[in-house]
Design an enzyme around this catalytic site. Structure first.
Site, PDB file in Angstrom:
ATOM      1  CD  GLU A 176      -2.770  -1.239   2.458  1.00 49.29           C
ATOM      2  OE1 GLU A 176      -3.874  -1.767   2.412  1.00 49.29           O
ATOM      3  OE2 GLU A 176      -2.255  -0.863   3.531  1.00 49.29           O
ATOM      4  CE  LYS A 227     -10.905   2.259  10.884  1.00 46.05           C
ATOM      5  NZ  LYS A 227     -10.610   1.877   9.532  1.00 46.05           N
TER       6      LYS A 227
END
Ligand code: 5RP
Length: 226
Positions: free
Chosen positions: A105, A123
């Site tokens: 990623e 988050k």
């Protein structure tokens, strides 16, 4: 609204932002799953898009949906990467890798002109920490690599599967989940300390990569943060 519903809305909203002829990096995780799901629908409705995947999981989903998957080894840049995160602070520093795909990623995000992060509001944190940060390590001499990390003051566990077998990343490596019991005053310093240990491939800390953040709030609102 349930967390799952929010993830779906955020993932779908991100897919609406994809324009014709874009070359898009597909992240990994439950929010990225919904992004890919909607991208496939848009592709089937005529959107011209080419993609690369950050994991076997996202690759399979894209393949089953018929998306045009390119070989990332032959590319030097991407238009956009869309990916989730485990934590993100006000400086857009992130912890990623709960899904075990952070090494690919990070490479994908760093070769993209832009990274769009898709998250639910849980988050967003004031400070990174009080959580685990995955560190991908080579299986070769893994015991020594872990010993070095422990000598440097880090505590953690090798990630395992549900049947207690060792978790193996798509890169055929191990993951050592380092636990940070408190907030991390300098994530950059922690990253530097870890990355210099021989055998460490990369950490789940991401700096200077996230550009826009698409945040799904529990009341159903979706907000883009620049
Ligand atoms: C995978 C990741 C994911 O993007 C991250 O764990 C967030 O996942 P989810 O959207 O399922 O909460 O870094 O390596």
């Amino acid at each position: 609204m349930s967390r799952e519903e929010i993830k779906k809305r955020v993932g779908y909203k991100a897919a609406e932002l994809i324009e014709n002829n874009m070359l898009v990096g597909l992240g990994t995780g439950s929010t990225a799953f919904y992004f890919i799901e909607r991208l496939i629908q848009r592709f089937q409705q005529g959107l011209q898009v080419e993609v690369v995947a950050s994991s076997q999981q996202s690759f399979m989903q894209a393949k089953q949906g018929g998306l045009n998957l390119l070989d990332i080894d032959r590319l030097s840049s991407l238009d956009l990467t869309v990916d989730g995160a485990d934590q993100i602070d006000s400086q857009k520093r992130m912890i990623k890798g709960a899904g075990g795909a952070h090494v690919r990623e990070k490479i994908m995000a760093s070769m993209s002109r832009e990274m769009l992060v898709i998250i639910d509001e849980s988050k967003m944190v004031k400070e990174l920490g009080k959580t685990k940060v995955p560190v991908e390590i080579l299986p070769f001499a893994a015991t020594a690599t872990i010993h070095h990390m422990e000598q440097a003051g880090y505590k953690g566990l090798l990630r395992t599967n549900a049947d207690q077998s060792l978790y193996i990343t798509d890169n055929q490596n191990y993951l050592f989940d380092v636990y940070f019991p408190t907030f991390i005053s300098s994530p950059e310093q922690e990253h530097q300390k870890l990355i210099q240990i021989p055998g460490v491939i990369d950490t789940g800390f991401f700096f200077n990569l996230a550009k826009q953040i698409l945040i799904g709030f529990f009341d159903g609102q979706i907000v883009i943060k620049q």
